[in-house]
Design a protein around this motif. Structure first.
Motif, PDB file in Angstrom:
ATOM      1  N   TYR A  85     -10.824   4.684   6.570  1.00  0.00           N
ATOM      2  CA  TYR A  85     -10.314   3.339   6.867  1.00  0.00           C
ATOM      3  C   TYR A  85     -10.612   2.374   5.719  1.00  0.00           C
ATOM      4  O   TYR A  85      -9.772   1.559   5.326  1.00  0.00           O
ATOM      5  CB  TYR A  85     -10.938   2.841   8.170  1.00  0.00           C
ATOM      6  CG  TYR A  85     -10.448   1.474   8.607  1.00  0.00           C
ATOM      7  CD1 TYR A  85      -9.311   1.357   9.384  1.00  0.00           C
ATOM      8  CD2 TYR A  85     -11.127   0.317   8.240  1.00  0.00           C
ATOM      9  CE1 TYR A  85      -8.854   0.109   9.790  1.00  0.00           C
ATOM     10  CE2 TYR A  85     -10.674  -0.928   8.632  1.00  0.00           C
ATOM     11  CZ  TYR A  85      -9.540  -1.025   9.411  1.00  0.00           C
ATOM     12  OH  TYR A  85      -9.086  -2.254   9.809  1.00  0.00           O
ATOM     13  N   ARG A 131     -11.034   3.189   2.569  1.00  0.00           N
ATOM     14  CA  ARG A 131     -10.232   3.534   1.400  1.00  0.00           C
ATOM     15  C   ARG A 131      -8.766   3.132   1.561  1.00  0.00           C
ATOM     16  O   ARG A 131      -8.102   2.803   0.578  1.00  0.00           O
ATOM     17  CB  ARG A 131     -10.336   5.038   1.137  1.00  0.00           C
ATOM     18  CG  ARG A 131     -11.720   5.498   0.721  1.00  0.00           C
ATOM     19  CD  ARG A 131     -11.664   6.867   0.061  1.00  0.00           C
ATOM     20  NE  ARG A 131     -11.075   7.874   0.943  1.00  0.00           N
ATOM     21  CZ  ARG A 131     -11.782   8.680   1.724  1.00  0.00           C
ATOM     22  NH1 ARG A 131     -13.112   8.580   1.739  1.00  0.00           N
ATOM     23  NH2 ARG A 131     -11.189   9.571   2.487  1.00  0.00           N
ATOM     24  N   ASP A 132      -8.242   3.171   2.788  1.00  0.00           N
ATOM     25  CA  ASP A 132      -6.832   2.823   2.994  1.00  0.00           C
ATOM     26  C   ASP A 132      -6.605   1.315   2.995  1.00  0.00           C
ATOM     27  O   ASP A 132      -5.637   0.832   2.398  1.00  0.00           O
ATOM     28  CB  ASP A 132      -6.332   3.427   4.310  1.00  0.00           C
ATOM     29  CG  ASP A 132      -6.289   4.954   4.260  1.00  0.00           C
ATOM     30  OD1 ASP A 132      -6.350   5.501   3.146  1.00  0.00           O
ATOM     31  OD2 ASP A 132      -6.208   5.590   5.333  1.00  0.00           O
ATOM     32  N   TYR A 133      -7.491   0.597   3.667  1.00  0.00           N
ATOM     33  CA  TYR A 133      -7.316  -0.854   3.800  1.00  0.00           C
ATOM     34  C   TYR A 133      -8.300  -1.563   2.857  1.00  0.00           C
ATOM     35  O   TYR A 133      -9.379  -1.998   3.259  1.00  0.00           O
ATOM     36  CB  TYR A 133      -7.535  -1.294   5.250  1.00  0.00           C
ATOM     37  CG  TYR A 133      -6.548  -0.652   6.201  1.00  0.00           C
ATOM     38  CD1 TYR A 133      -5.288  -1.192   6.395  1.00  0.00           C
ATOM     39  CD2 TYR A 133      -6.888   0.512   6.892  1.00  0.00           C
ATOM     40  CE1 TYR A 133      -4.382  -0.593   7.263  1.00  0.00           C
ATOM     41  CE2 TYR A 133      -5.991   1.112   7.748  1.00  0.00           C
ATOM     42  CZ  TYR A 133      -4.740   0.566   7.932  1.00  0.00           C
ATOM     43  OH  TYR A 133      -3.851   1.156   8.786  1.00  0.00           O
TER      44      TYR A 133
END
Length: 223
Positions: free
Chosen positions: A110, A112-114
């Motif tokens: 989470y 790393r994605d956001y």
């Protein structure tokens, strides 16, 4: 063993016979022959070298390869120090400890994605928001000035409700038979003259129980 047993049987007591007994010759015992000593039978290798004597006996390849002599130039190289370098203490390298960094929030998918985005486009977003709110546009459903936005959907266009005239035209004619008296008792000759019980549980056909001669089998040579 047999030679000693024979000597024991021939052995006579050394005591002299009594005076009353007749004089008989006294048999004296002789020493029994000893078995030969196998340790005394040694090969005669006078004038023969030690290598020639060693060839007369069986030997293994391990004894000839691992004779225990140190090779010239020092000790042998231990290949474990070369192939397993760093896994244990050796003359080339000490044992290397494994040091791994601890896990933090960057290991979470989470996080790393956001990622946190920069605020460089903040002014442009503010201008777009003021443009959307300005003018005669009161809500997001209303269109620009002079344009009316319909609230109908494609589903409402395809499946619109029918009017009373269309509903009456879609009603089919009734298939109910005409009202009147019906005839329940048949008239004339009946088609079924036997009941179902008489047909299922009747007397068996005796012609099927008679023995008949089977026809001979046909030959297959002409096929």
């Amino acid at each position: 063993g047999s030679a000693r047993l024979a000597c024991a049987r021939r052995r006579v007591s050394p005591m002299a016979p009594p005076s009353s007994a007749p004089s008989t010759p006294v048999l004296r015992s002789r020493p029994c022959p000893r078995p030969p000593d196998t340790a005394s039978f040694k090969p005669v290798v006078c004038g023969t070298s030690q290598d020639d004597v060693r060839r007369l006996y069986f030997s293994t390849s391990t004894a000839s390869a691992m004779d225990g002599r140190q090779p010239p130039g020092g000790s042998c190289e231990n290949m474990a120090d070369v192939h397993a370098i760093g896994q244990r203490d050796s003359k080339y390298m000490k044992y290397q400890k494994k040091r791994v960094p601890l896990i933090n929030r960057t290991a979470c998918v989470y996080t790393r994605d956001y990622v946190k985005l920069p605020l460089g486009a903040k002014g442009l977003d503010k201008q777009l928001a003021e443009n959307f709110k300005g003018g005669n546009q009161a809500s997001c459903l209303a269109g620009p000035p002079g344009v009316k936005i319909a609230s109908k959907t494609k589903y409402m266009e395809d499946f619109r409700p029918l009017s009373a005239k269309e509903t009456g035209a879609a009603k089919p004619k009734s298939c109910r038979p005409k009202r009147g008296r019906t005839t329940t008792l048949p008239s004339g000759e009946l088609l079924e003259r036997k009941s179902a019980s008489h047909l299922q549980y009747g007397a068996p056909d005796l012609n099927l129980a008679r023995a008949s001669r089977a026809p001979p089998p046909q030959t297959t040579l002409g096929m």
